[in-house]
Design an enzyme around this catalytic site. Structure first.
Site, PDB file in Angstrom:
ATOM      1  N   ASN A 141     -52.035  41.751 -17.960  1.00  0.00           N
ATOM      2  CA  ASN A 141     -51.093  42.725 -18.527  1.00  0.00           C
ATOM      3  C   ASN A 141     -51.583  44.166 -18.531  1.00  0.00           C
ATOM      4  OD1 ASN A 141     -49.309  40.541 -19.175  1.00  0.00           O
ATOM      5  ND2 ASN A 141     -50.749  40.032 -20.805  1.00  0.00           N
ATOM      6  N   THR A 142     -52.714  44.417 -17.912  1.00  0.00           N
ATOM      7  CA  THR A 142     -53.173  45.792 -17.712  1.00  0.00           C
ATOM      8  C   THR A 142     -53.223  45.996 -16.210  1.00  0.00           C
ATOM      9  OG1 THR A 142     -54.451  45.854 -19.756  1.00  0.00           O
ATOM     10  CG2 THR A 142     -55.121  47.395 -18.034  1.00  0.00           C
ATOM     11  N   PHE A 160     -53.100  44.686 -24.605  1.00  0.00           N
ATOM     12  CA  PHE A 160     -54.212  45.193 -25.432  1.00  0.00           C
ATOM     13  C   PHE A 160     -53.793  46.179 -26.522  1.00  0.00           C
ATOM     14  CE2 PHE A 160     -57.325  44.928 -21.544  1.00  0.00           C
ATOM     15  CZ  PHE A 160     -57.283  43.556 -21.586  1.00  0.00           C
ATOM     16  N   ASN A 170     -47.442  35.823 -22.882  1.00  0.00           N
ATOM     17  CA  ASN A 170     -47.613  37.114 -23.554  1.00  0.00           C
ATOM     18  C   ASN A 170     -47.881  38.213 -22.557  1.00  0.00           C
ATOM     19  OD1 ASN A 170     -50.422  38.624 -23.999  1.00  0.00           O
ATOM     20  ND2 ASN A 170     -50.871  36.460 -23.608  1.00  0.00           N
ATOM     21  N   ARG A 171     -47.345  39.385 -22.889  1.00  0.00           N
ATOM     22  CA  ARG A 171     -47.692  40.584 -22.137  1.00  0.00           C
ATOM     23  C   ARG A 171     -47.997  41.702 -23.148  1.00  0.00           C
ATOM     24  NH1 ARG A 171     -42.160  39.776 -20.354  1.00  0.00           N
ATOM     25  NH2 ARG A 171     -40.699  41.092 -21.518  1.00  0.00           N
ATOM     26  N   GLY A 219     -51.766  27.881 -23.220  1.00  0.00           N
ATOM     27  CA  GLY A 219     -51.382  26.635 -23.868  1.00  0.00           C
ATOM     28  C   GLY A 219     -51.471  25.449 -22.930  1.00  0.00           C
ATOM     29  N   SER A 221     -57.122  40.022 -17.997  1.00  0.00           N
ATOM     30  CA  SER A 221     -55.775  40.080 -18.560  1.00  0.00           C
ATOM     31  C   SER A 221     -54.795  40.445 -17.449  1.00  0.00           C
ATOM     32  CB  SER A 221     -55.697  41.125 -19.669  1.00  0.00           C
ATOM     33  OG  SER A 221     -54.329  41.365 -19.950  1.00  0.00           O
ATOM     34  N   LYS A 236     -65.185  37.343 -18.794  1.00  0.00           N
ATOM     35  CA  LYS A 236     -64.003  36.483 -18.962  1.00  0.00           C
ATOM     36  C   LYS A 236     -63.140  36.565 -17.714  1.00  0.00           C
ATOM     37  CE  LYS A 236     -60.344  35.094 -22.036  1.00  0.00           C
ATOM     38  NZ  LYS A 236     -59.827  35.165 -23.385  1.00  0.00           N
ATOM     39  N   GLY A 273     -57.816  37.857 -28.684  1.00  0.00           N
ATOM     40  CA  GLY A 273     -56.390  38.141 -28.760  1.00  0.00           C
ATOM     41  C   GLY A 273     -55.789  37.683 -30.070  1.00  0.00           C
ATOM     42  N   ASN A 315     -58.828  33.042 -18.830  1.00  0.00           N
ATOM     43  CA  ASN A 315     -57.729  33.783 -19.458  1.00  0.00           C
ATOM     44  C   ASN A 315     -56.405  33.090 -19.129  1.00  0.00           C
ATOM     45  OD1 ASN A 315     -56.282  35.979 -20.661  1.00  0.00           O
ATOM     46  ND2 ASN A 315     -58.000  37.313 -20.160  1.00  0.00           N
TER      47      ASN A 315
HETATM   48  C1  LIG Z   1     -50.751  36.394 -27.589  1.00  0.00           C
HETATM   49  C2  LIG Z   1     -52.034  36.312 -26.807  1.00  0.00           C
HETATM   50  C3  LIG Z   1     -52.842  37.439 -26.721  1.00  0.00           C
HETATM   51  C4  LIG Z   1     -54.033  37.389 -26.004  1.00  0.00           C
HETATM   52  N1  LIG Z   1     -54.827  38.498 -25.948  1.00  0.00           N
HETATM   53  C5  LIG Z   1     -56.021  38.432 -25.291  1.00  0.00           C
HETATM   54  C6  LIG Z   1     -56.882  39.551 -25.281  1.00  0.00           C
HETATM   55  O1  LIG Z   1     -56.627  40.595 -25.877  1.00  0.00           O
HETATM   56  N2  LIG Z   1     -58.045  39.441 -24.571  1.00  0.00           N
HETATM   57  C7  LIG Z   1     -58.410  38.297 -23.919  1.00  0.00           C
HETATM   58  O2  LIG Z   1     -59.478  38.248 -23.315  1.00  0.00           O
HETATM   59  N3  LIG Z   1     -57.601  37.211 -23.941  1.00  0.00           N
HETATM   60  C8  LIG Z   1     -56.432  37.258 -24.596  1.00  0.00           C
HETATM   61  N4  LIG Z   1     -55.620  36.156 -24.625  1.00  0.00           N
HETATM   62  C9  LIG Z   1     -56.023  34.952 -23.860  1.00  0.00           C
HETATM   63  C10 LIG Z   1     -56.724  33.922 -24.741  1.00  0.00           C
HETATM   64  O3  LIG Z   1     -57.918  34.430 -25.260  1.00  0.00           O
HETATM   65  C11 LIG Z   1     -57.030  32.647 -23.923  1.00  0.00           C
HETATM   66  O4  LIG Z   1     -57.933  32.964 -22.880  1.00  0.00           O
HETATM   67  C12 LIG Z   1     -55.775  32.030 -23.324  1.00  0.00           C
HETATM   68  O5  LIG Z   1     -54.678  32.160 -24.184  1.00  0.00           O
HETATM   69  C13 LIG Z   1     -55.971  30.559 -23.004  1.00  0.00           C
HETATM   70  O6  LIG Z   1     -56.296  29.834 -24.174  1.00  0.00           O
HETATM   71  P1  LIG Z   1     -55.186  29.012 -25.022  1.00  0.00           P
HETATM   72  O7  LIG Z   1     -54.418  28.167 -24.049  1.00  0.00           O
HETATM   73  O8  LIG Z   1     -55.993  28.218 -26.003  1.00  0.00           O
HETATM   74  O9  LIG Z   1     -54.328  30.030 -25.678  1.00  0.00           O
HETATM   75  C14 LIG Z   1     -54.426  36.176 -25.339  1.00  0.00           C
HETATM   76  C15 LIG Z   1     -53.602  35.059 -25.451  1.00  0.00           C
HETATM   77  C16 LIG Z   1     -52.426  35.098 -26.183  1.00  0.00           C
HETATM   78  C17 LIG Z   1     -51.578  33.862 -26.288  1.00  0.00           C
END
Ligand SMILES: Cc1cc2nc3c(=O)[nH]c(=O)nc-3n(C[C@H](O)[C@H](O)[C@H](O)COP(=O)(O)O)c2cc1C
Length: 317
Positions: A157-158, A95, A91-92, A248, A155, A197, A43, A226
């Site tokens: 968001n899909t 993809f 986030n939403r 986070g 995700s 994942k 992401g 995720n």
């Molecule tokens: C803005 C944003 C976009 C993301 N897009 C994806 C994505 O396209 N595919 C995916 O598998 N995870 C996506 N994630 C999830 C991250 O890969 C991760 O699993 C999640 O944010 C938890 O880790 P963190 O707390 O370190 O951010 C996204 C996260 C954020 C914040």
């Protein structure tokens, strides 16, 4: 905008040198040699435009994507919200990406020799029953430029994507993807680990069932987790009701619990990548202690800046 500017700056970073690799931090996981155990979560660099820069920054691996077979624009803006008092993001995005073939071409041209994971998903307008075709098309596109492939079913968001966690759907999906992986590996040579994942939002029983199924199917690894749809940790925040996945700091404890439970069930039968609220050497150590072979982060870099990469990699040796 901040994200786009950061990515552009990162793309220039290799011009200023690269952090040296220390032998003490190297690790072999799934047959792959990692310069260190900390990676960029999916992401962050969805379209593979800054892999070299992220490597120069000190990450041991970069997971690009999620990429889908066809390019798509994602959900309407605004689609990303910062919750600074919680060091969290909702986030939403949905993809948004240039499509698997274009991203693969870009990665090929980048000639990056570090470890690259390609995270694949289905297009938003593909019916859930046809999901396997999308994952296979994306796998075929990215296979030759990826050291491992991550199958994203988590995700939020899909629409309907997380329903792929159900055993009845997951079994044929994973079996189909692994069959195609085996065919491509035999045809083109090499071995491409496939990881799943997963979501943090399932009960203990569902997690156990899923982990046992993945062992039966001989999946190479799990990425946990995720973002979450839970809001209990940030209930007081004015943005709490925004739809999307929360990442986070408020995700960290749950992600660690999922990693620990997974490790108890799968033993040494597969690799585990721990992700969720890792923003310090202590948080990364907690993931490792719970059983993660590798650790990833995204939101931690939003709040801590790039220094977090150096602090954590120093602590992970
Ligand atoms: C803005 C944003 C976009 C993301 N897009 C994806 C994505 O396209 N595919 C995916 O598998 N995870 C996506 N994630 C999830 C991250 O890969 C991760 O699993 C999640 O944010 C938890 O880790 P963190 O707390 O370190 O951010 C996204 C996260 C954020 C914040």
């Amino acid at each position: 905008m901040a994200h786009a500017v950061t990515l552009r700056a990162l793309a220039l970073l290799p011009l200023f040198g690269t952090r040296p690799i220390s032998a003490a931090s190297c690790a072999t996981v799934m047959g792959l040699r990692f310069p260190n155990r900390l990676g960029v979560a999916a992401g962050f660099d969805k379209n593979g435009i800054a892999v070299k820069g992220l490597g120069s920054l000190g990450f041991g691996f970069v997971e690009v994507g999620t990429v889908t077979p066809r390019a798509q624009s994602g959900q309407a803006k605004p689609r990303l919200f910062r919750l600074p008092q919680h060091e969290a993001v909702i986030n939403r995005m949905g993809f948004p990406n240039d499509g698997a073939v274009v991203v693969a071409k870009r990665l090929r041209a980048a000639k990056y020799f570090g470890v690259i994971g390609a995270n694949i998903g289905k297009n938003a307008d593909t019916p859930l029953n046809d999901a396997l075709q999308d994952y296979i098309a994306a796998l075929q596109a990215v296979r030759d430029v990826a050291d491992y492939v991550a199958v994203n079913i988590s995700s939020p968001n899909t629409k309907g994507l997380r329903d792929l966690h159900d055993s009845d759907r997951l079994k044929p999906l994973i079996a189909g993807i692994l069959k195609e992986r085996d065919r491509l590996d035999a045809e083109r040579g090499g071995q491409t680990p496939v990881l799943l994942k997963i979501s943090p939002d399932m009960g203990n029983e569902a997690l156990r069932e899923l982990a046992e199924l993945l062992c039966d199917l001989r999946v190479d690894g799990v990425i946990a987790t995720n973002s979450t749809t839970a809001r209990s940790a940030i209930a007081d925040d004015p943005l709490a009701m925004q739809a999307g996945g929360l990442s986070g700091r408020p995700l960290h404890d749950r992600a660690v619990v999922v990693v620990r439970q997974l490790r108890q069930i799968v033993g040494d039968r597969m690799a585990i990548v721990g992700v969720g609220g890792v923003d310090s050497p202590e948080a990364a150590a907690a993931m490792r202690a719970a059983g993660a072979d590798l650790v990833q982060l995204y939101t931690g870099m939003v709040y801590q800046g790039p220094g977090v990469v150096w602090r954590i990699t120093a602590g992970l040796t």
